[in-house]
Motif scaffolding. Sequence first.
Motif, PDB file in Angstrom:
ATOM      1  N   MET A  20     -58.021-104.545  47.519  1.00  0.00           N
ATOM      2  CA  MET A  20     -58.280-105.898  48.015  1.00  0.00           C
ATOM      3  C   MET A  20     -58.133-106.010  49.523  1.00  0.00           C
ATOM      4  SD  MET A  20     -56.388-108.337  45.216  1.00  0.00           S
ATOM      5  CE  MET A  20     -56.610-108.097  43.468  1.00  0.00           C
ATOM      6  N   LEU A  21     -56.977-105.613  50.048  1.00  0.00           N
ATOM      7  CA  LEU A  21     -56.664-105.905  51.444  1.00  0.00           C
ATOM      8  C   LEU A  21     -56.386-104.639  52.244  1.00  0.00           C
ATOM      9  CD1 LEU A  21     -54.181-108.902  50.974  1.00  0.00           C
ATOM     10  CD2 LEU A  21     -56.588-109.037  51.636  1.00  0.00           C
ATOM     11  N   GLY A  36     -52.852-100.124  28.770  1.00  0.00           N
ATOM     12  CA  GLY A  36     -53.347-101.495  28.676  1.00  0.00           C
ATOM     13  C   GLY A  36     -52.805-102.359  29.809  1.00  0.00           C
ATOM     14  N   TRP A  37     -52.513-101.717  30.918  1.00  0.00           N
ATOM     15  CA  TRP A  37     -51.944-102.402  32.092  1.00  0.00           C
ATOM     16  C   TRP A  37     -53.024-103.209  32.800  1.00  0.00           C
ATOM     17  CZ3 TRP A  37     -51.757-100.671  37.628  1.00  0.00           C
ATOM     18  CH2 TRP A  37     -50.815-101.385  38.389  1.00  0.00           C
ATOM     19  N   GLU A  38     -52.702-104.445  33.155  1.00  0.00           N
ATOM     20  CA  GLU A  38     -53.674-105.312  33.822  1.00  0.00           C
ATOM     21  C   GLU A  38     -53.057-105.921  35.088  1.00  0.00           C
ATOM     22  OE1 GLU A  38     -54.912-108.223  31.023  1.00  0.00           O
ATOM     23  OE2 GLU A  38     -55.825-106.763  29.646  1.00  0.00           O
ATOM     24  N   PRO A  39     -53.145-105.210  36.220  1.00  0.00           N
ATOM     25  CA  PRO A  39     -52.625-105.773  37.471  1.00  0.00           C
ATOM     26  C   PRO A  39     -53.494-106.927  37.944  1.00  0.00           C
ATOM     27  CG  PRO A  39     -53.833-103.750  37.915  1.00  0.00           C
ATOM     28  CD  PRO A  39     -53.771-103.887  36.417  1.00  0.00           C
ATOM     29  N   GLN A  40     -52.944-107.757  38.789  1.00  0.00           N
ATOM     30  CA  GLN A  40     -53.668-108.912  39.309  1.00  0.00           C
ATOM     31  C   GLN A  40     -54.988-108.458  39.962  1.00  0.00           C
ATOM     32  OE1 GLN A  40     -55.084-112.008  39.609  1.00  0.00           O
ATOM     33  NE2 GLN A  40     -52.919-112.624  39.417  1.00  0.00           N
ATOM     34  N   ALA A  41     -56.098-109.026  39.514  1.00  0.00           N
ATOM     35  CA  ALA A  41     -57.409-108.597  40.000  1.00  0.00           C
ATOM     36  C   ALA A  41     -58.083-109.635  40.872  1.00  0.00           C
ATOM     37  CB  ALA A  41     -58.318-108.252  38.816  1.00  0.00           C
ATOM     38  N   ASN A  42     -57.522-110.848  40.933  1.00  0.00           N
ATOM     39  CA  ASN A  42     -58.114-111.906  41.738  1.00  0.00           C
ATOM     40  C   ASN A  42     -57.430-111.949  43.103  1.00  0.00           C
ATOM     41  OD1 ASN A  42     -57.896-114.973  42.669  1.00  0.00           O
ATOM     42  ND2 ASN A  42     -59.811-114.724  41.515  1.00  0.00           N
ATOM     43  N   GLU A  43     -58.218-111.833  44.164  1.00  0.00           N
ATOM     44  CA  GLU A  43     -57.631-111.741  45.512  1.00  0.00           C
ATOM     45  C   GLU A  43     -56.873-113.003  45.903  1.00  0.00           C
ATOM     46  OE1 GLU A  43     -59.076-111.141  50.136  1.00  0.00           O
ATOM     47  OE2 GLU A  43     -60.114-110.023  48.534  1.00  0.00           O
ATOM     48  N   ASP A  44     -57.414-114.175  45.594  1.00  0.00           N
ATOM     49  CA  ASP A  44     -56.712-115.418  45.943  1.00  0.00           C
ATOM     50  C   ASP A  44     -55.365-115.506  45.224  1.00  0.00           C
ATOM     51  OD1 ASP A  44     -58.763-116.204  47.609  1.00  0.00           O
ATOM     52  OD2 ASP A  44     -59.767-117.419  46.080  1.00  0.00           O
ATOM     53  N   SER A  45     -55.351-115.140  43.960  1.00  0.00           N
ATOM     54  CA  SER A  45     -54.099-115.164  43.195  1.00  0.00           C
ATOM     55  C   SER A  45     -53.127-114.118  43.714  1.00  0.00           C
ATOM     56  CB  SER A  45     -54.380-114.924  41.711  1.00  0.00           C
ATOM     57  OG  SER A  45     -55.189-115.951  41.180  1.00  0.00           O
ATOM     58  N   PHE A  46     -53.668-112.969  44.111  1.00  0.00           N
ATOM     59  CA  PHE A  46     -52.823-111.921  44.673  1.00  0.00           C
ATOM     60  C   PHE A  46     -52.152-112.411  45.955  1.00  0.00           C
ATOM     61  CE2 PHE A  46     -52.047-108.397  47.542  1.00  0.00           C
ATOM     62  CZ  PHE A  46     -51.411-107.474  46.727  1.00  0.00           C
ATOM     63  N   VAL A  47     -52.920-113.016  46.837  1.00  0.00           N
ATOM     64  CA  VAL A  47     -52.363-113.530  48.096  1.00  0.00           C
ATOM     65  C   VAL A  47     -51.332-114.617  47.818  1.00  0.00           C
ATOM     66  CG1 VAL A  47     -52.928-114.850  50.189  1.00  0.00           C
ATOM     67  CG2 VAL A  47     -54.356-112.900  49.501  1.00  0.00           C
ATOM     68  N   ALA A  85     -48.268-112.628  46.580  1.00  0.00           N
ATOM     69  CA  ALA A  85     -47.738-111.646  47.534  1.00  0.00           C
ATOM     70  C   ALA A  85     -47.260-112.279  48.827  1.00  0.00           C
ATOM     71  CB  ALA A  85     -48.805-110.597  47.849  1.00  0.00           C
ATOM     72  N   ILE A  86     -47.813-113.455  49.167  1.00  0.00           N
ATOM     73  CA  ILE A  86     -47.512-114.040  50.475  1.00  0.00           C
ATOM     74  C   ILE A  86     -47.004-115.472  50.367  1.00  0.00           C
ATOM     75  CG2 ILE A  86     -48.545-114.735  52.683  1.00  0.00           C
ATOM     76  CD1 ILE A  86     -50.457-112.319  52.374  1.00  0.00           C
ATOM     77  N   THR A  87     -47.810-116.349  49.783  1.00  0.00           N
ATOM     78  CA  THR A  87     -47.461-117.774  49.771  1.00  0.00           C
ATOM     79  C   THR A  87     -46.157-118.039  49.033  1.00  0.00           C
ATOM     80  OG1 THR A  87     -49.831-118.305  49.818  1.00  0.00           O
ATOM     81  CG2 THR A  87     -48.294-120.083  49.274  1.00  0.00           C
ATOM     82  N   LYS A  88     -46.022-117.456  47.821  1.00  0.00           N
ATOM     83  CA  LYS A  88     -44.832-117.687  47.006  1.00  0.00           C
ATOM     84  C   LYS A  88     -43.705-116.690  47.291  1.00  0.00           C
ATOM     85  CE  LYS A  88     -47.328-119.665  43.038  1.00  0.00           C
ATOM     86  NZ  LYS A  88     -47.627-119.473  41.594  1.00  0.00           N
ATOM     87  N   ALA A  89     -43.959-115.745  48.174  1.00  0.00           N
ATOM     88  CA  ALA A  89     -43.000-114.655  48.378  1.00  0.00           C
ATOM     89  C   ALA A  89     -41.878-115.013  49.345  1.00  0.00           C
ATOM     90  CB  ALA A  89     -43.716-113.404  48.874  1.00  0.00           C
TER      91      ALA A  89
END
Length: 701
Positions: A603-604, A678-689, A692-696
Amino acid sequence: MYKLKQNRVRASIIGAGYIADWHADALKATSGVDLVAVCDRSASAATAMADARGIKAYTDVNEMLAANVCDAVHVLTPPDSHKGLTQACLRAGVHCFVEKPVALSSDDTREMADTAKETGKVLGFGHNFLGIPGYQRLKKDISDGKLGRIANVEINWQFPLGPLRSGPFGLWLMQETCNLLLELGPHPYAFAVDLFGPLDIISLDVGKFITMPEGGTRPQSWRILARAGDVDVTLNLSLVETYDDRSVVVRGSSGMARLDYANDVLTKQFDNTSDIVLNPLVKQLSHGGSHVMVGLANFTKQLVSLNRKSPYALSFQGAFKAFYTAIREDKPLDVRFAPDAGIEVMQAIEDTLDLLPPEAPLERPTGTPEPDVLVIGGTGFIGRELTRQLVAMGRDVRVLSRGKNGPFDDISDHVELFSASLSDPESLDRAMQGIRTVYHLGKSLDATWEAALKNDVGVTVAIAEAAQRAGVERFVYTGTIASYDMSDPNAVITETTGFAEDMTDRNLYARSKAECESQLTQMYLDHGLPLVIARPGIVVGAGGPLQHWGIGRWHGAGAVRIWGRGKHNLPFVLNADIAKGLILMAETDAAVGQSFNLIGDPMLSARGYFDAIHKAQNARIKVVSGNLTMFYLTDGVKFFLKKNVLRRKGISRPSLADWKSRAHFAQFDNAHPKQVLGWEPQANEDSFVEDAITKANLFGF
């Protein structure tokens, strides 16, 4: 008084933590002193420091004192042990230098001072910043009246305190709100007391509260108004991610002085007699010239001393010079570090804490956990998230921890803090009782390969052996993607990508983790260890640091030199997703014997990450490209000087490819954990940000 052999003092250190190396280096630079021993309850910590310094290691203070190996000790243990250790050492006929805070109360400090008087030994307190050259010049200027009649002083400690946001939370510092001021307050309070005398505390205001993992809060800003005689005193502490301002600003009738004590920079401003047109220019030129002169002097000093005369190092050297001069010459200790000043400092801190608003007590749940999961490294960034996710699933967890307090007080009915020596098989066997799943997230920080083999590789093998003796069903080990060669931008790394056969040119962390994997894999092949290996990427999210060294070399909260140009995608992954992956590894039978690179979807880039921080938090961080070849060449010069001038033993030099690997040029394919687990890491960039950043809470407020 004890007659010293050849007028040299034999010094020992009690407590082999981070600050011990600063004390050891400063002792080496102190005339007439020989560092002969170190004592720490952790045998591995004591031995590692002793081997690096060529001194004797002890794990019991009484044994060290009985051996009569030292004339003076430096007490560097947690503050709640200072009083007892200091009094025991004084009564054993040993001089004591005690790190701040010297005790937990003014009464305890007075008792320590009384014991020093009774025994006739020198007792010094570690208000080390009073030892820097710039402060001594400032004190003389005030004494000589150069600043005129002093009206007020403002003393600042505005410096990020990372553990408040990312741990470790089991530290003494984290256990109570008052510990924050007890730990950090001695620096600013000592300046005020030494310059102007006892403080009358007028008011306290605290703010920028941060919520701790267990639910309590801690203030990150402290503003104290006080008075010393007719001098108004303001003390400011700010612990969020802020610009570093550790300063003493003194304002008098004739001028103003500002001491940046973190950098040993003293600048002064005075009125001038130029006419109204030239006055502003002359004033600013004078001010700028002062900065240039001090900057050049400090640069030259550090260059010719190989950074052994950095301001922080000089602060210790100045304090130790005063302490050991008093011992060797049998004369009173300099008032800056003497017990009377220490008592005044502690009394002022105590008076301030009396004004602290009462805290609502935390309600601890009742119930006794019955753990079947063991997490080693459970108080760390990943370990905390893993433990909480396991509890949320209904599992009880045993967390190996040195302390009795940790970040799980709110779920203590499901989390057991267990103290065990990782080097003692019997202790490890006790830790494994009733355990079905072991997560080993621990790591050691070593300076030599020999130490890494003992403290990281050896300990990891010992843990795995204990797990096999206990018949655990799953052993999950966290390695690191840093063990890969990531220097080739055209490479795509999967779990089939191997490490280099020769890892001797890699950094110690990458090499040690790779060796741990190799040893554990052999145990799986030879003895059936139910092993699964996880290699997390650059882990971000709530509880993680702003100043993440997986992205670049930080120069404060507002500036970073990234590894490379920073335009390629980095292997970021959310901490919550790492915990989910680790849990799946224990639940998926097909995972045994395999390894998984836990990397989020691309993503980034590094620059994209900092752009996202700017957009989400309105905080522009200065980002500069880092030339990796220059990093390598500069490191080569440092390596040469350490090996041939400072005579450091056992050090190694990473290769150019190792430095390029820090930029994570190679890309990762994360299909394997998705398919098998069956691992599903966050795939949406807005949700990732957002996560990772806004709520961190990267900045702490």
